[in-house]
Design a protein around this motif. Structure first.
Motif, PDB file in Angstrom:
ATOM      1  N   THR A 191       0.831  -1.210   0.000  1.00 39.92           N
ATOM      2  CA  THR A 191       0.000   0.000   0.000  1.00 39.92           C
ATOM      3  C   THR A 191       0.864   1.259   0.000  1.00 39.92           C
ATOM      4  N   THR A 221       1.047   3.961  -2.993  1.00 36.45           N
ATOM      5  CA  THR A 221       0.679   5.340  -2.655  1.00 36.45           C
ATOM      6  C   THR A 221       1.742   6.330  -3.094  1.00 36.45           C
ATOM      7  N   ILE A 267      -2.912  10.251  -5.151  1.00 35.59           N
ATOM      8  CA  ILE A 267      -3.158   9.726  -3.810  1.00 35.59           C
ATOM      9  C   ILE A 267      -2.351  10.508  -2.780  1.00 35.59           C
ATOM     10  N   ILE A 306      -3.832  12.667   0.453  1.00 37.50           N
ATOM     11  CA  ILE A 306      -3.522  12.360   1.852  1.00 37.50           C
ATOM     12  C   ILE A 306      -2.815  13.509   2.557  1.00 37.50           C
ATOM     13  N   LEU A 347      -6.951   9.794   9.019  1.00 39.23           N
ATOM     14  CA  LEU A 347      -6.471   8.432   8.823  1.00 39.23           C
ATOM     15  C   LEU A 347      -5.823   7.899  10.098  1.00 39.23           C
ATOM     16  N   VAL A 375      -4.643   1.258   5.811  1.00 37.55           N
ATOM     17  CA  VAL A 375      -4.609   2.652   6.270  1.00 37.55           C
ATOM     18  C   VAL A 375      -3.213   3.008   6.786  1.00 37.55           C
ATOM     19  N   LEU A 432      -1.010   3.747   3.963  1.00 33.86           N
ATOM     20  CA  LEU A 432      -1.239   5.084   3.406  1.00 33.86           C
ATOM     21  C   LEU A 432      -0.457   6.144   4.177  1.00 33.86           C
ATOM     22  N   THR A 433      -0.506   6.067   5.503  1.00 33.08           N
ATOM     23  CA  THR A 433       0.191   7.080   6.311  1.00 33.08           C
ATOM     24  C   THR A 433       1.705   6.882   6.300  1.00 33.08           C
ATOM     25  N   SER A 460       3.463   5.877   3.878  1.00 34.01           N
ATOM     26  CA  SER A 460       4.039   6.163   2.563  1.00 34.01           C
ATOM     27  C   SER A 460       4.954   7.384   2.606  1.00 34.01           C
TER      28      SER A 460
END
Length: 231
Positions: free
Chosen positions: A36, A40, A46, A50, A60, A93, A96-97, A99
């Motif tokens: 992920t 991202t 993306i 974010i 998030l 999730v 995502l953070t 990344s």
């Protein structure tokens, strides 16, 4: 083979099966998070979504905290499918953070930190599993240390002290090394107590995987910070 010997053998097999499930779920979560994060950072759209707004990013973070609390406190009343879904969503999730590390650090630093963390995790987890020493006191000290670490880290956001930065970093390494051993031993003890049915075993394995996953990720981030080779 007498009944007692068979009982001991079966107990050992159940224990190994449970621990194996824990590590498989942990590996799955780490893989999902890594994929992920990589996807991202490869997508400008993306990334902008974010990190262009603090509301999105901290939203998030709140979702992550909520999922951890859900799995930790409501696992007994959840369906296995719901627990798996929550764990997978949390892994996504978190990817995502996390990344952002690909933007802040070089790939070589990230790779080095990962392998150091993985090696340390394996050694300390094996120790926690095979040691005859009770690590409950170690776990209590590490948990108290973690609370102090969080408070000191928040305070340093305002103080911006380099000394506190390095103290909390090295203390963090020691704390999470201790927690890896403690959590592994705790999971071993849980497996020895047995489970009422397979669904309870599965849900317990997911929660156990979550605790080790958090130990791994936090140790990884601290080691990465100590390498301090930013882009």
């Amino acid at each position: 083979m007498d009944m007692q010997t068979m009982g001991i053998k079966n107990e050992g097999e159940l224990q190994k099966r449970y621990i194996l499930k824990v590590y498989i779920w942990m590996a799955v979560a780490l893989t999902i998070t890594a994929i992920t994060a990589r996807i991202t950072v490869s997508s400008i759209n993306i990334l902008e979504f974010i990190f262009s707004s603090n509301v999105i990013f901290y939203g998030l973070i709140l979702i992550e905290l909520g999922l951890v609390m859900l799995l930790s406190r409501r696992i007994n009343t959840m369906k296995v499918s719901s627990a798996i879904a929550a764990f997978i969503i949390y892994s996504v999730v978190n990817g995502l953070t996390l990344s952002s590390i690909f933007l802040a650090y070089t790939y070589s630093s990230i790779a080095t930190a990962f392998f150091i963390t993985a090696g340390t995790f394996v050694v300390m987890s094996i120790y926690g599993y095979v040691t005859k020493n009770d690590l409950t006191r170690v776990g209590s000290i590490c948990i108290m240390g973690l609370i102090g670490l969080i408070i000191a880290s928040i305070a340093n956001l305002f103080m911006n002290s380099e000394l506190i930065y390095w103290i909390t970093s090295y203390a963090g390494v020691l704390i999470f090394i201790g927690l890896i051993s403690y959590d592994t031993q705790k999971l071993k003890m849980i497996s020895m107590s047995g489970f009422n049915d397979e669904s309870m075993e599965q849900k317990s394995a997911i929660v156990g995987a979550l605790s080790l996953y958090l130990d791994f990720i936090n140790l990884f981030l601290i080691i990465l910070r100590l390498l301090s080779r930013k882009r």
